[in-house]
Design an enzyme around this catalytic site. Structure first.
Site, PDB file in Angstrom:
ATOM      1  N   LYS A 140       0.695  -1.473   0.243  1.00 53.23           N
ATOM      2  CA  LYS A 140      -0.133  -0.032  -0.197  1.00 53.23           C
ATOM      3  C   LYS A 140       0.719   1.518   0.130  1.00 53.23           C
ATOM      4  CE  LYS A 140      -3.827  -2.523   2.325  1.00 53.23           C
ATOM      5  NZ  LYS A 140      -4.667  -2.734   3.226  1.00 53.23           N
ATOM      6  N   HIS A 173      -1.732  -5.190   2.130  1.00 51.49           N
ATOM      7  CA  HIS A 173      -2.871  -6.683   1.647  1.00 51.49           C
ATOM      8  C   HIS A 173      -2.392  -8.197   1.324  1.00 51.49           C
ATOM      9  CE1 HIS A 173      -7.348  -7.663   1.078  1.00 51.49           C
ATOM     10  NE2 HIS A 173      -6.291  -9.046  -0.501  1.00 51.49           N
ATOM     11  N   ASN A 201      -2.024   0.211   7.014  1.00 56.28           N
ATOM     12  CA  ASN A 201      -1.571  -0.709   8.476  1.00 56.28           C
ATOM     13  C   ASN A 201      -1.250  -1.674   6.804  1.00 56.28           C
ATOM     14  OD1 ASN A 201      -2.851  -2.904   6.001  1.00 56.28           O
ATOM     15  ND2 ASN A 201      -5.041  -3.767   7.022  1.00 56.28           N
ATOM     16  N   TYR A 227     -12.527  -3.953  -2.442  1.00 57.04           N
ATOM     17  CA  TYR A 227     -12.336  -4.003  -1.051  1.00 57.04           C
ATOM     18  C   TYR A 227     -14.336  -3.873  -0.801  1.00 57.04           C
ATOM     19  CZ  TYR A 227      -7.585  -2.509   0.537  1.00 57.04           C
ATOM     20  OH  TYR A 227      -6.785  -2.820   0.927  1.00 57.04           O
TER      21      TYR A 227
END
Length: 147
Positions: free
Chosen positions: A11, A117, A114, A51
């Site tokens: 990300k 993925h 975070n 998502y």
């Protein structure tokens, strides 16, 4: 054990911190195969498709904002039990649960951002790979290092 393919997305936070190579290196050190890789900027429409299972969750808008905020590296990674191996390398999704030594434990600063993925099942891997890659963009891994 079985050979699997998984989808991995590094990300925007990793790009900003210039540690993309560290993430790839961790996978290669686990003897995982990089079968496809490209840097892209995800459109809001593609992010929503990717998502879709989170659409009704409170963090969805922030997640889309983050994932569309900069470049990402998308990959198809293969190996023996690749999905489990990669999920273990990534660490828990919630930053406070991610162990030191995992990618999220070492680099993530919030659960929404975070940093990585990875597919959570063979079905998710197939769906996610198909969202981001055409068949001709995915290569078989060649162990012949003489080439």
């Amino acid at each position: 054990m079985s050979y699997q393919r998984s989808f991995v997305m590094v990300k925007p936070g990793i790009f900003r911190r210039k540690i993309v190579g560290e993430i790839i290196s961790r996978m290669e050190k686990k003897r995982l195969d990089i079968l496809a890789m490209k840097m892209i900027k995800i459109s809001p429409k593609l992010a929503q498709h990717h998502y879709h299972e989170h659409v009704d969750k409170s963090f969805f808008k922030n997640l889309l904002s983050y994932i569309c905020s900069g470049e990402v590296l998308v990959m198809v990674v293969g190996g023996e039990n690749a999905i489990t191996q990669i999920r273990s390398l990534c660490g828990a999704t919630k930053v406070e649960d991610a162990a030191a030594g995992s990618i999220r434990g070492d680099y993530a600063v919030s659960t929404t951002e975070n940093v990585i993925h990875a597919s959570d099942s063979p079905e998710s891997a197939m769906r996610e790979i198909d969202l981001f890659f055409r068949k001709e963009e995915i290569f078989a891994y060649n162990m012949d290092i003489s080439q």
